[in-house]
Design an enzyme around this catalytic site. Sequence first.
Site, PDB file in Angstrom:
ATOM      1  N   ASP A  84       0.860  -1.188   0.000  1.00 17.93           N
ATOM      2  CA  ASP A  84       0.000   0.000   0.000  1.00 17.93           C
ATOM      3  C   ASP A  84       0.894   1.235   0.000  1.00 17.93           C
ATOM      4  O   ASP A  84       1.657   1.460   0.944  1.00 17.93           O
ATOM      5  CB  ASP A  84      -0.894  -0.019   1.248  1.00 17.93           C
ATOM      6  CG  ASP A  84      -2.023   0.987   1.175  1.00 17.93           C
ATOM      7  OD1 ASP A  84      -2.155   1.659   0.129  1.00 17.93           O
ATOM      8  OD2 ASP A  84      -2.771   1.110   2.157  1.00 17.93           O
ATOM      9  N   GLU A 117      -2.394   0.324  -4.497  1.00 21.25           N
ATOM     10  CA  GLU A 117      -2.259  -0.876  -3.669  1.00 21.25           C
ATOM     11  C   GLU A 117      -2.492  -2.145  -4.487  1.00 21.25           C
ATOM     12  O   GLU A 117      -3.200  -2.137  -5.487  1.00 21.25           O
ATOM     13  CB  GLU A 117      -3.208  -0.830  -2.473  1.00 21.25           C
ATOM     14  CG  GLU A 117      -4.670  -0.759  -2.825  1.00 21.25           C
ATOM     15  CD  GLU A 117      -5.567  -0.785  -1.592  1.00 21.25           C
ATOM     16  OE1 GLU A 117      -5.273  -1.548  -0.642  1.00 21.25           O
ATOM     17  OE2 GLU A 117      -6.579  -0.063  -1.600  1.00 21.25           O
TER      18      GLU A 117
END
EC number: 2.7.7.7
Length: 369
Positions: free
Chosen positions: A14, A109
Amino acid sequence: MSFPFPIRKIIHVDMDAFYASVEQLDDPNLRGKPLAVGGGSIRGVVSAASYEARKFGVRSAMSGPMARELCPELIFVPPRFGRYKEVSKAIREIFLNYTDLVEPLSLDEAYLDVTENKIGFPSATIIASEIRKQIKEKIQLNASAGISVNKFLAKVASDINKPNGQKTIPPEEVIDFLEGLEIKKFFGVGKVTRDKMYRLGIFTGKDLKEKSEEFLTTHFGKSGNHYYKIVRGIQASQVKPSRIQKSLAAERTFRENISSEIFMMDRLDNIATEVENRLQKQNLAGKTITLKIKYSDFTLQTRSKTLNHYVRDKSLILETVKELLFQEKMKDSVRLLGISISNLNNQDREKLTNTKDPPSIDVQLKLDF
């Protein structure tokens, strides 16, 4: 030692404050300053905020004026999605150096399955660290990562040591970790579900685990079965490189609130044109049409209808949208309208790209995680 769940090595990467970080990367004058990507006008909305801005409480989806009130020194910059896509593609190329099993969730992500990887390295923890190092060296951006036995746990783990950190939940720690996890930190448990669980006396994973499957399905429907399994570390969802598109949408936020349905239909005509163009470009059609309405007080309402046949033509889409618009009286003036098409005709196109069985769940030795 036996585990009641499949053992895979999943990494969730992420990017940290991605949009804002890209802006600070490209403009050194913005570095170290509170920054919001989006609009600061009375109609503006924050799309992303730098960590310097988050210290003041500025968050994505917050109105521009509210963000500026929290942080008077806040700098607003317009979004540049073309640039974000360019950087995202470069990050994905780094992922592909380690595994082909990469499932992007958004521009910032993705899940990676490194159970078997291109470098033949046994430790997912070290692979995640190496990937973050590569992103920093080649792209000059920070990333956080979560590593565990399934996607749910990896997603939860990636948020624990943000920003610019990582967390591993190895197989032998999964159950203890889940039992001690606050229910509000379970990925997929939103505010409404969280509050409902609180009312039922569920505050941690341990509380959740004590509830029977029947109890959970009674109170949460099909999601109850998911909660029953997930708190025991059981999740069958695989990392799929080609994620099938579930819906397609377009929406508009207006400079001034609209209170007339006639004006709304005029705007919806333009939105339906964009939806039609996207459907035709991707050779898609759908059965479920949803009208999205955001009122001047920021409350959100959706109205949907599922047809018996697939549609992609603007006239047919607009016909259903008009029906949904006049389905009930507007409760206030409107600041945003959107149209989405789901239940698409691409269900048969999905191919199984990750069919290998996970390693045996009867693990006698501690895995190198």
